[in-house]
Write an enzyme that holds these catalytic residues in place. Structure first.
Site, mmCIF file in Angstrom:
data_model
loop_
_atom_site.group_PDB
_atom_site.id
_atom_site.type_symbol
_atom_site.label_atom_id
_atom_site.label_comp_id
_atom_site.label_asym_id
_atom_site.label_seq_id
_atom_site.Cartn_x
_atom_site.Cartn_y
_atom_site.Cartn_z
ATOM 1 N N GLU A 105 3.012 4.808 -8.761
ATOM 2 C CA GLU A 105 3.591 3.985 -9.818
ATOM 3 C C GLU A 105 2.579 3.558 -10.874
ATOM 4 O OE1 GLU A 105 5.757 0.927 -7.781
ATOM 5 O OE2 GLU A 105 7.398 2.302 -7.309
ATOM 6 N N HIS A 110 -5.847 5.354 -7.254
ATOM 7 C CA HIS A 110 -6.141 4.269 -6.324
ATOM 8 C C HIS A 110 -5.813 4.720 -4.916
ATOM 9 C CE1 HIS A 110 -2.013 3.836 -7.826
ATOM 10 N NE2 HIS A 110 -1.678 3.381 -6.617
HETATM 11 P P1 5GP Z 1 1.385 3.099 -6.006
HETATM 12 O O1 5GP Z 1 2.853 3.127 -5.687
HETATM 13 O O2 5GP Z 1 1.098 3.466 -7.436
HETATM 14 O O3 5GP Z 1 0.568 3.859 -5.016
HETATM 15 O O4 5GP Z 1 0.943 1.604 -5.754
HETATM 16 C C1 5GP Z 1 0.705 0.674 -6.754
HETATM 17 C C2 5GP Z 1 0.386 -0.623 -6.062
HETATM 18 O O5 5GP Z 1 -0.140 -1.508 -7.023
HETATM 19 C C3 5GP Z 1 1.586 -1.306 -5.412
HETATM 20 O O6 5GP Z 1 1.341 -1.483 -4.024
HETATM 21 C C4 5GP Z 1 1.698 -2.622 -6.178
HETATM 22 O O7 5GP Z 1 2.081 -3.695 -5.356
HETATM 23 C C5 5GP Z 1 0.301 -2.808 -6.733
HETATM 24 N N1 5GP Z 1 0.247 -3.542 -7.989
HETATM 25 C C6 5GP Z 1 1.013 -3.340 -9.085
HETATM 26 N N2 5GP Z 1 0.677 -4.187 -10.067
HETATM 27 C C7 5GP Z 1 -0.349 -4.943 -9.569
HETATM 28 C C8 5GP Z 1 -1.127 -5.992 -10.122
HETATM 29 O O8 5GP Z 1 -0.964 -6.415 -11.262
HETATM 30 N N3 5GP Z 1 -2.083 -6.529 -9.319
HETATM 31 C C9 5GP Z 1 -2.313 -6.079 -8.052
HETATM 32 N N4 5GP Z 1 -3.289 -6.670 -7.352
HETATM 33 N N5 5GP Z 1 -1.591 -5.074 -7.496
HETATM 34 C C10 5GP Z 1 -0.616 -4.523 -8.246
#
Ligand code: 5GP
Length: 125
Positions: A105, A110
């Site tokens: 997302e 990361h």
């Molecule tokens: P993905 O689905 O891209 O692997 O995970 C993105 C992660 O980023 C999610 O677990 C979400 O909770 C986290 N996340 C999104 N926005 C923020 C933010 O502003 N601060 C922090 N600390 N985590 C975030």
């Protein structure tokens, strides 16, 4: 909404803004190559995100274009955070969602570190 990992890096993504200090985060580790911070919506007792400081969307451009120092620095930072968070002995999960089908997302590479309890065979969302 899952991202298209083949698109160019967007410097306005939320993790780029965290790296620039425009948005706060709960930092657990930082060095020249990486920043680690608590996920805003933790899915396990320990849920830390580790990001490289360079502008990489996903594993594809990172593995193809990052320098050896950047790659080593990022990998070492992940290991450092796992040790520092006490995850090595009980065990933990290291996960990267990559691209649309991977459910990524945020379009800045990361990895998620999950731990603090037995995690079972897989996490579900
Ligand atoms: P993905 O689905 O891209 O692997 O995970 C993105 C992660 O980023 C999610 O677990 C979400 O909770 C986290 N996340 C999104 N926005 C923020 C933010 O502003 N601060 C922090 N600390 N985590 C975030």
């Amino acid at each position: 909404m899952p991202i298209d990992a083949t698109k160019p890096y967007n410097p306005d993504n939320i993790f780029a803004r965290i790296l620039r200090g425009e948005i706060p985060c709960k930092t657990v580790y930082e060095d020249e190559w990486a920043l680690a911070f608590h996920d805003i919506a933790p899915q396990a007792p320990v849920h830390v995100l580790v990001i490289p400081k360079g502008a990489y969307v996903a594993w594809d451009d990172f593995s193809a274009n990052a320098s050896a120092e950047e790659i080593a620095g990022f990998v070492r930072a992940v290991g450092h955070v796992a040790r520092e968070q006490g995850l090595v002995k009980p065990g933990y999960r290291l996960l990267a969602n990559l691209g649309a089908d991977g459910g990524q997302e945020v379009p800045h590479l990361h990895v998620h570190l999950f731990g603090g309890k037995p995690l079972g065979p897989m996490l579900t969302r």
